[in-house]
Design an enzyme around this catalytic site. Sequence first.
Site, PDB file in Angstrom:
ATOM      1  N   ASP A  10     -19.288 -34.650  37.985  1.00 22.09           N
ATOM      2  CA  ASP A  10     -19.784 -34.779  39.362  1.00 22.09           C
ATOM      3  C   ASP A  10     -20.409 -36.163  39.501  1.00 22.09           C
ATOM      4  OD1 ASP A  10     -20.688 -34.097  41.980  1.00 22.09           O
ATOM      5  OD2 ASP A  10     -22.657 -33.546  41.195  1.00 22.09           O
ATOM      6  N   SER A  11     -20.738 -36.507  40.746  1.00 24.04           N
ATOM      7  CA  SER A  11     -21.448 -37.756  40.979  1.00 24.04           C
ATOM      8  C   SER A  11     -22.864 -37.691  40.401  1.00 24.04           C
ATOM      9  CB  SER A  11     -21.524 -38.012  42.483  1.00 24.04           C
ATOM     10  OG  SER A  11     -22.045 -36.871  43.130  1.00 24.04           O
ATOM     11  N   CYS A  73     -17.099 -31.665  42.138  1.00 19.20           N
ATOM     12  CA  CYS A  73     -17.630 -32.484  43.231  1.00 19.20           C
ATOM     13  C   CYS A  73     -16.598 -32.438  44.354  1.00 19.20           C
ATOM     14  CB  CYS A  73     -17.826 -33.911  42.735  1.00 19.20           C
ATOM     15  SG  CYS A  73     -18.228 -35.116  44.013  1.00 19.20           S
ATOM     16  N   ASN A  74     -17.051 -32.017  45.524  1.00 15.76           N
ATOM     17  CA  ASN A  74     -16.117 -31.903  46.651  1.00 15.76           C
ATOM     18  C   ASN A  74     -15.577 -33.257  47.082  1.00 15.76           C
ATOM     19  OD1 ASN A  74     -16.330 -28.932  48.016  1.00 15.76           O
ATOM     20  ND2 ASN A  74     -18.199 -29.482  46.937  1.00 15.76           N
ATOM     21  N   THR A  75     -16.479 -34.254  47.151  1.00 18.38           N
ATOM     22  CA  THR A  75     -16.060 -35.570  47.625  1.00 18.38           C
ATOM     23  C   THR A  75     -14.996 -36.152  46.688  1.00 18.38           C
ATOM     24  OG1 THR A  75     -18.369 -35.819  48.299  1.00 18.38           O
ATOM     25  CG2 THR A  75     -16.971 -37.748  48.521  1.00 18.38           C
ATOM     26  N   GLU A 152     -31.188 -34.647  44.878  1.00 20.38           N
ATOM     27  CA  GLU A 152     -31.207 -35.631  43.784  1.00 20.38           C
ATOM     28  C   GLU A 152     -32.642 -36.052  43.452  1.00 20.38           C
ATOM     29  OE1 GLU A 152     -28.921 -37.154  41.663  1.00 20.38           O
ATOM     30  OE2 GLU A 152     -27.393 -35.768  42.356  1.00 20.38           O
ATOM     31  N   CYS A 184     -20.365 -28.801  49.150  1.00 25.27           N
ATOM     32  CA  CYS A 184     -20.943 -29.856  48.319  1.00 25.27           C
ATOM     33  C   CYS A 184     -21.578 -29.136  47.137  1.00 25.27           C
ATOM     34  CB  CYS A 184     -22.001 -30.595  49.148  1.00 25.27           C
ATOM     35  SG  CYS A 184     -22.983 -31.740  48.174  1.00 25.27           S
ATOM     36  N   THR A 185     -21.263 -29.581  45.939  1.00 26.57           N
ATOM     37  CA  THR A 185     -21.730 -28.813  44.774  1.00 26.57           C
ATOM     38  C   THR A 185     -23.238 -28.929  44.558  1.00 26.57           C
ATOM     39  OG1 THR A 185     -21.054 -30.679  43.376  1.00 26.57           O
ATOM     40  CG2 THR A 185     -19.536 -28.813  43.545  1.00 26.57           C
ATOM     41  N   HIS A 186     -23.885 -29.844  45.271  1.00 29.64           N
ATOM     42  CA  HIS A 186     -25.345 -29.912  45.190  1.00 29.64           C
ATOM     43  C   HIS A 186     -26.004 -28.738  45.949  1.00 29.64           C
ATOM     44  CE1 HIS A 186     -24.736 -33.925  43.690  1.00 29.64           C
ATOM     45  NE2 HIS A 186     -26.017 -34.224  43.721  1.00 29.64           N
TER      46      HIS A 186
HETATM   47  N1  DGL Z   1     -21.664 -33.292  44.612  1.00 29.73           N
HETATM   48  C1  DGL Z   1     -21.118 -34.038  45.705  1.00 29.73           C
HETATM   49  C2  DGL Z   1     -20.069 -33.205  46.428  1.00 29.73           C
HETATM   50  O1  DGL Z   1     -19.841 -32.057  46.084  1.00 29.73           O
HETATM   51  C3  DGL Z   1     -22.163 -34.476  46.683  1.00 29.73           C
HETATM   52  C4  DGL Z   1     -23.110 -35.546  46.199  1.00 29.73           C
HETATM   53  C5  DGL Z   1     -22.663 -36.948  46.528  1.00 29.73           C
HETATM   54  O2  DGL Z   1     -22.643 -37.336  47.699  1.00 29.73           O
HETATM   55  O3  DGL Z   1     -22.344 -37.640  45.575  1.00 29.73           O
HETATM   56  O4  DGL Z   1     -19.453 -33.707  47.338  1.00 29.73           O
END
Ligand code: DGL
Length: 267
Positions: A10-11, A73-75, A152, A184-186
């Site tokens: 993930d990011s 990570c979705n993005t 974060e 979004c996985t967050h």
């Molecule tokens: N975890 C990221 C997602 O699922 C979101 C966090 C980011 O913007 O890097 O898209």
Amino acid sequence: MDNRAIGVFDSGVGGLTVLQEIIKTVPDENTIYFGDTERVPYGPRDLNEVKKFVFKITRFLYGKDVKLIVIACNTSTAAALKDLKKQYDIPIIGVIEPGARTAVYNTKNKRIGVIATKGTVESKAYPDEIAKIDPEIKIFSVPAPLLVDFIERGILEGNFLDEAIHGYLKPLFDAEIDVLILGCTHFPLIEKRILSCSGNGIKVISSAVETAKDVKKILTEKGLCTAGKKKPERIFYETGMASNFFDVGKMFLGEEIKEVIRTKLDI
Ligand code: DGL
């Protein structure tokens, strides 16, 4: 039997929500987690730039001899999954298709809301996946960048967070959705707050559980399950220097993260 690790990335820390479900579902598997905490957030960036990062991380994990990669990570999934799959000889899965599938299964009025990053919303990855299953479903998407910032920074409750959640969800409630995708996985890290701000009868979906089920299915079908004789190894990498990886990870992984290896991506 195959004792190589599963790679998850993930990011930042958000993908730990997916790793947690993977550990619950296939507890004997070795895992390597990579959080690109130096470059988080990916959400506001151009998708071509995100794609570049994702290709670098995938090459890094592939170099660690993983047998399966989960883009938690979705993005990143929106930016690169299709192209990555063409280039690698190991299975690579993302989190968007499992989340879309679960949402379609749960909606009764065919009105689904998505909160996600700007990148994911602009990519239209959720509407595209959902339309493949049921083109009659209406999707209402809202970018919610502030929520990633809160998470974060380790802020997982409080009035400011609730106000931000309310603001983002209002247009979706006005659109009378009955299912909300946490795209979004967050966001599962603040799922309790999102649930408490959601109206009655709205089902909140995160893709982590379904993604973990897909991992098990692929390992089983392809004969890639571990022999599982030893205690599984959990390795963590991050690129940032000042993240709160340990604290957030401990809270949500259910297992203490003893060590995070700091690494660099050649970008
Ligand atoms: N975890 C990221 C997602 O699922 C979101 C966090 C980011 O913007 O890097 O898209």
